[in-house]
Write a protein that holds these residues in place. Structure first.
Motif, PDB file in Angstrom:
ATOM      1  N   GLY A 150      69.077  37.614 -23.050  1.00  0.00           N
ATOM      2  CA  GLY A 150      68.255  38.589 -22.352  1.00  0.00           C
ATOM      3  C   GLY A 150      69.081  39.645 -21.633  1.00  0.00           C
ATOM      4  N   TRP A 151      70.224  39.254 -21.076  1.00  0.00           N
ATOM      5  CA  TRP A 151      71.075  40.221 -20.383  1.00  0.00           C
ATOM      6  C   TRP A 151      71.687  41.232 -21.354  1.00  0.00           C
ATOM      7  N   LEU A 152      71.896  40.825 -22.584  1.00  0.00           N
ATOM      8  CA  LEU A 152      72.539  41.697 -23.570  1.00  0.00           C
ATOM      9  C   LEU A 152      71.565  42.645 -24.249  1.00  0.00           C
ATOM     10  N   LEU A 153      70.289  42.286 -24.263  1.00  0.00           N
ATOM     11  CA  LEU A 153      69.324  43.083 -25.011  1.00  0.00           C
ATOM     12  C   LEU A 153      69.236  44.545 -24.568  1.00  0.00           C
ATOM     13  N   PRO A 154      69.267  44.874 -23.252  1.00  0.00           N
ATOM     14  CA  PRO A 154      69.207  46.301 -22.894  1.00  0.00           C
ATOM     15  C   PRO A 154      70.315  47.126 -23.529  1.00  0.00           C
ATOM     16  N   PHE A 155      71.497  46.553 -23.660  1.00  0.00           N
ATOM     17  CA  PHE A 155      72.596  47.277 -24.297  1.00  0.00           C
ATOM     18  C   PHE A 155      72.287  47.511 -25.776  1.00  0.00           C
ATOM     19  N   PHE A 156      71.703  46.483 -26.425  1.00  0.00           N
ATOM     20  CA  PHE A 156      71.347  46.645 -27.843  1.00  0.00           C
ATOM     21  C   PHE A 156      70.259  47.697 -28.010  1.00  0.00           C
ATOM     22  N   TYR A 157      69.250  47.686 -27.143  1.00  0.00           N
ATOM     23  CA  TYR A 157      68.167  48.669 -27.260  1.00  0.00           C
ATOM     24  C   TYR A 157      68.706  50.093 -27.090  1.00  0.00           C
ATOM     25  N   GLN A 158      69.582  50.289 -26.115  1.00  0.00           N
ATOM     26  CA  GLN A 158      70.142  51.621 -25.904  1.00  0.00           C
ATOM     27  C   GLN A 158      71.019  52.037 -27.084  1.00  0.00           C
ATOM     28  N   PHE A 159      71.781  51.089 -27.618  1.00  0.00           N
ATOM     29  CA  PHE A 159      72.604  51.366 -28.790  1.00  0.00           C
ATOM     30  C   PHE A 159      71.730  51.704 -29.992  1.00  0.00           C
ATOM     31  N   ALA A 160      70.624  50.975 -30.189  1.00  0.00           N
ATOM     32  CA  ALA A 160      69.737  51.221 -31.327  1.00  0.00           C
ATOM     33  C   ALA A 160      69.158  52.625 -31.269  1.00  0.00           C
ATOM     34  N   ILE A 161      68.751  53.065 -30.083  1.00  0.00           N
ATOM     35  CA  ILE A 161      68.221  54.421 -29.926  1.00  0.00           C
ATOM     36  C   ILE A 161      69.290  55.448 -30.282  1.00  0.00           C
ATOM     37  N   TRP A 162      70.499  55.253 -29.738  1.00  0.00           N
ATOM     38  CA  TRP A 162      71.589  56.199 -30.019  1.00  0.00           C
ATOM     39  C   TRP A 162      71.920  56.235 -31.508  1.00  0.00           C
ATOM     40  N   LEU A 163      72.032  55.057 -32.113  1.00  0.00           N
ATOM     41  CA  LEU A 163      72.426  54.975 -33.517  1.00  0.00           C
ATOM     42  C   LEU A 163      71.368  55.612 -34.423  1.00  0.00           C
ATOM     43  N   ALA A 164      70.105  55.350 -34.150  1.00  0.00           N
ATOM     44  CA  ALA A 164      69.034  55.907 -34.972  1.00  0.00           C
ATOM     45  C   ALA A 164      69.040  57.431 -34.922  1.00  0.00           C
ATOM     46  N   HIS A 165      69.262  57.993 -33.738  1.00  0.00           N
ATOM     47  CA  HIS A 165      69.317  59.450 -33.620  1.00  0.00           C
ATOM     48  C   HIS A 165      70.593  60.007 -34.248  1.00  0.00           C
ATOM     49  N   HIS A 166      71.688  59.300 -34.098  1.00  0.00           N
ATOM     50  CA  HIS A 166      72.966  59.753 -34.650  1.00  0.00           C
ATOM     51  C   HIS A 166      72.933  59.760 -36.176  1.00  0.00           C
ATOM     52  N   ARG A 167      72.320  58.729 -36.769  1.00  0.00           N
ATOM     53  CA  ARG A 167      72.293  58.598 -38.229  1.00  0.00           C
ATOM     54  C   ARG A 167      71.070  59.276 -38.867  1.00  0.00           C
ATOM     55  N   GLY A 168      70.086  59.619 -38.069  1.00  0.00           N
ATOM     56  CA  GLY A 168      68.839  60.161 -38.614  1.00  0.00           C
ATOM     57  C   GLY A 168      67.798  59.096 -38.880  1.00  0.00           C
ATOM     58  N   ALA A 169      68.228  57.847 -39.005  1.00  0.00           N
ATOM     59  CA  ALA A 169      67.352  56.682 -39.169  1.00  0.00           C
ATOM     60  C   ALA A 169      68.175  55.460 -38.778  1.00  0.00           C
ATOM     61  N   PHE A 170      67.485  54.383 -38.433  1.00  0.00           N
ATOM     62  CA  PHE A 170      68.165  53.167 -38.000  1.00  0.00           C
ATOM     63  C   PHE A 170      68.570  52.344 -39.230  1.00  0.00           C
ATOM     64  N   PRO A 171      69.873  52.049 -39.405  1.00  0.00           N
ATOM     65  CA  PRO A 171      70.341  51.325 -40.596  1.00  0.00           C
ATOM     66  C   PRO A 171      70.195  49.814 -40.443  1.00  0.00           C
ATOM     67  N   GLY A 172      68.950  49.360 -40.370  1.00  0.00           N
ATOM     68  CA  GLY A 172      68.694  47.956 -40.086  1.00  0.00           C
ATOM     69  C   GLY A 172      69.234  46.999 -41.128  1.00  0.00           C
ATOM     70  N   ARG A 173      69.212  47.392 -42.390  1.00  0.00           N
ATOM     71  CA  ARG A 173      69.722  46.500 -43.438  1.00  0.00           C
ATOM     72  C   ARG A 173      71.189  46.169 -43.196  1.00  0.00           C
ATOM     73  N   GLN A 174      71.957  47.155 -42.763  1.00  0.00           N
ATOM     74  CA  GLN A 174      73.382  46.939 -42.514  1.00  0.00           C
ATOM     75  C   GLN A 174      73.617  46.063 -41.294  1.00  0.00           C
ATOM     76  N   LEU A 175      72.697  46.104 -40.348  1.00  0.00           N
ATOM     77  CA  LEU A 175      72.860  45.349 -39.103  1.00  0.00           C
ATOM     78  C   LEU A 175      72.168  43.992 -39.149  1.00  0.00           C
ATOM     79  N   ASP A 188      60.445  54.028 -29.806  1.00  0.00           N
ATOM     80  CA  ASP A 188      59.250  53.450 -29.187  1.00  0.00           C
ATOM     81  C   ASP A 188      59.420  51.950 -28.971  1.00  0.00           C
ATOM     82  N   TRP A 189      59.949  51.260 -29.990  1.00  0.00           N
ATOM     83  CA  TRP A 189      60.151  49.805 -29.888  1.00  0.00           C
ATOM     84  C   TRP A 189      61.151  49.470 -28.788  1.00  0.00           C
TER      85      TRP A 189
END
Length: 278
Positions: A150-175, A188-189
């Protein structure tokens, strides 16, 4: 029991096209609109649909924008979030189900993210659904997950937002989490994960308020080895619907006949069907 298979081609106001898969008993006692997990195509829930149809439930498997039969794929030029999923896509599937089998009670449900958005959509259309079925679902709010995860999740959520905007879409298959997902969907998620509040960017309706006003009969199914949807996460989601009646069942591997994790039940859903039908 005779089960009819149907494929219903649908389109939305913004020209998204996809196929709604249906499994229909001859004389259904109920109809279910089922929403998949993040990144999972509708066809993977056919064992669930066929098992429920054999028990008298007409099942309609929604397809997420960007997956399976959907004509769209997310990239820098194609983006969407919760608003489009709720207002365009789920609404189109709901309308098709209502027109196809209007004479029996309606249920909405889903797996993981599907359960969350089923809860939001039910809040928006509370008069249309008597029951809500949630399987391996719950809020992603970091406070509902035990430490240290639970303590680590905020970092992942912030990273996911950054990565999705940086790449144009979130590369979930790779992760190893979800599929290739639209950046606004991930935003939103992740925003729910950070704040604990359901909202859809661009949607003026207060999702928290309409969920709180709804009073469906809720049946939830959890799995003992599922760290993606722990009991506290589901409890956090259910707390947003205080007027609802609620029953939650935890299934283990012995009951399921497969590993009691987030996905294994999909190929062998008999115990889940038994629990949902209660």
């Amino acid at each position: 029991m005779t089960i009819t298979s149907r494929e219903l081609p649908l389109s939305t106001h913004d020209d998204h096209r996809y196929t709604l898969l249906a499994r229909l008993p001859a004389t259904p006692s109920a109809r279910l609109l089922w929403l998949p997990a993040l990144g999972v195509a509708a066809k993977h829930y056919l064992p669930l649909a066929e098992a429920l149809a054999a028990r008298g439930v007409a099942v309609y498997l929604h397809e997420w924008r960007g997956n399976g039969s959907s004509t769209l794929r997310p990239d820098k030029h194609h983006d969407w979030g919760y608003r489009q999923l709720l207002v365009e896509d789920i609404a189109a599937s709901h309308a098709a189900m209502a027109a196809d089998s209007p004479q029996v009670p309606a249920i909405i449900g889903g797996h993981s993210l599907g359960g969350q958005l089923a809860s939001c959509y039910l809040g928006l259309h509370a008069q249309d659904f008597q029951k809500l079925w949630l399987v391996a679902s719950g809020t992603p709010h970091w406070r509902t997950f035990a430490p240290p995860r639970g303590w680590l999740l905020p970092f992942f959520y912030q990273f996911a937002i950054w990565l999705a905007h940086h790449r144009g879409a979130f590369p979930g298959r790779q992760l190893g989490f979800g599929g290739v997902e639209a950046r606004s969907l991930i935003c939103d998620w992740a925003s729910v994960g950070l704040s604990g509040r359901y909202a859809a960017a661009g949607l003026e309706v207060d999702l928290q308020a309409v969920m709180a006003a709804a009073a469906p009969e809720i049946r939830g199914v959890l799995f003992k080895q599922d760290w993606l949807a722990p009991q506290a996460s589901l409890a956090g989601l259910l707390a947003k619907m205080p007027k609802a009646s609620k029953q939650v069942v935890m299934l283990d591997a012995a009951r399921l006949g497969v590993r009691a994790d987030h996905f294994a039940w999909m190929k062998q859903p008999a115990a889940v069907v038994d629990t949902l039908l209660g």
